[in-house]
Design a protein around this motif. Structure first.
Motif, mmCIF file in Angstrom:
data_model
loop_
_atom_site.group_PDB
_atom_site.id
_atom_site.type_symbol
_atom_site.label_atom_id
_atom_site.label_comp_id
_atom_site.label_asym_id
_atom_site.label_seq_id
_atom_site.Cartn_x
_atom_site.Cartn_y
_atom_site.Cartn_z
ATOM 1 N N ILE A 61 41.450 42.045 52.834
ATOM 2 C CA ILE A 61 41.920 41.297 51.666
ATOM 3 C C ILE A 61 41.423 41.980 50.400
ATOM 4 N N THR A 62 42.349 42.233 49.461
ATOM 5 C CA THR A 62 42.002 42.790 48.161
ATOM 6 C C THR A 62 42.535 41.856 47.084
ATOM 7 N N LEU A 63 41.690 41.532 46.101
ATOM 8 C CA LEU A 63 42.154 40.656 45.031
ATOM 9 C C LEU A 63 41.414 40.987 43.748
ATOM 10 N N LYS A 64 42.019 40.577 42.621
ATOM 11 C CA LYS A 64 41.407 40.783 41.320
ATOM 12 C C LYS A 64 40.406 39.663 41.047
ATOM 13 N N GLU A 65 39.470 39.969 40.173
ATOM 14 C CA GLU A 65 38.497 38.944 39.804
ATOM 15 C C GLU A 65 39.200 37.758 39.159
ATOM 16 N N THR A 66 38.674 36.585 39.390
ATOM 17 C CA THR A 66 39.174 35.267 38.960
ATOM 18 C C THR A 66 40.345 34.778 39.801
ATOM 19 N N TYR A 67 40.907 35.629 40.691
ATOM 20 C CA TYR A 67 41.996 35.192 41.554
ATOM 21 C C TYR A 67 41.435 34.434 42.755
ATOM 22 N N VAL A 68 42.269 33.606 43.336
ATOM 23 C CA VAL A 68 41.908 32.868 44.543
ATOM 24 C C VAL A 68 42.904 33.227 45.642
#
Length: 211
Positions: free
Chosen positions: A178-185
């Motif tokens: 899983i890869t996501l940007k900061e502040t994302y859920v």
């Protein structure tokens, strides 16, 4: 050392035998006070010899009687091994580690291990325990012991037990990283299967605080 007109005390030490003394400290002294010295940084399981003499401006005393001291050996430390279970056609491998505060070499030894359990000592405080049962080995195995021994005979051990049964271990189905940007859920479904149809419980370890 008792004296009544000293200005300093000279502390000497010899390592291993009492034939190689050298001065390690000079301690102020007077007839009204007591001097003291604490030797630090000593090696384990080593013999030391100490002696003292008094000094003033004009002379030195004879040496005191020699005091022999032997430092102790620290016990090694071994990683614990908790109880577990496995199916008769499974293989489990457990890494084991050991350390010794004195820097002594250590070796591993198995005690009361069944014939289908193998212990491999790789040196440098690392070993692996292999458990490879068959259907003939169904049962419970108690009070098994792995010892670690240093070069001077000190021992540490871990006691463990395990069951060999016919229950299949559950399997966690593969899932993508899983890869996501900061502040994302992000929510991700993780699933498992159990060949015996048993209910499973989940346990999460080493998670960061935001998971």
């Amino acid at each position: 050392v008792n004296s009544n007109n000293e200005q300093t005390f000279e502390v000497q030490k010899s390592v291993g035998t009492n034939t190689n003394f050298s001065t390690i400290a000079t301690v102020p002294g007077s007839a009204l006070t007591k001097g003291g010295y604490k030797d630090t940084g000593l090696f384990a399981h080593t013999n030391y010899f100490y002696r003292v003499r008094a000094r003033n401006a004009g002379d030195t005393s004879a040496y005191s009687n020699e005091v022999p001291v032997s430092t102790t050996n620290t016990n090694p430390v071994i990683s614990p091994l908790a109880a577990f279970a496995l199916r008769f056609d499974e293989t489990k491998v457990f890494p084991l580690t050991a350390s010794d505060a004195d820097g002594d070499g250590v070796f591993f030894e198995g005690v009361n291990l069944p014939e289908f359990v193998s212990l491999f000592d790789y040196g440098n405080g690392e070993a692996e325990l292999f458990i490879e049962p068959t259907e003939a080995n169904l049962g419970s195995y108690q009070n098994l012991e792995i010892r670690v021994i240093d070069g001077f005979g000190r021992i540490a051990s871990t006691i463990f037990s395990f069951d060999v049964n016919s229950n299949h271990s559950p399997v966690i189905n593969p899932f993508s990283p899983i890869t996501l940007k900061e502040t994302y859920v992000v929510k991700a479904a993780i699933t498992s299967t159990d060949e015996d149809g048993d209910n499973v419980t989940w346990e999460l370890t080493n998670l960061p605080a935001f998971v």
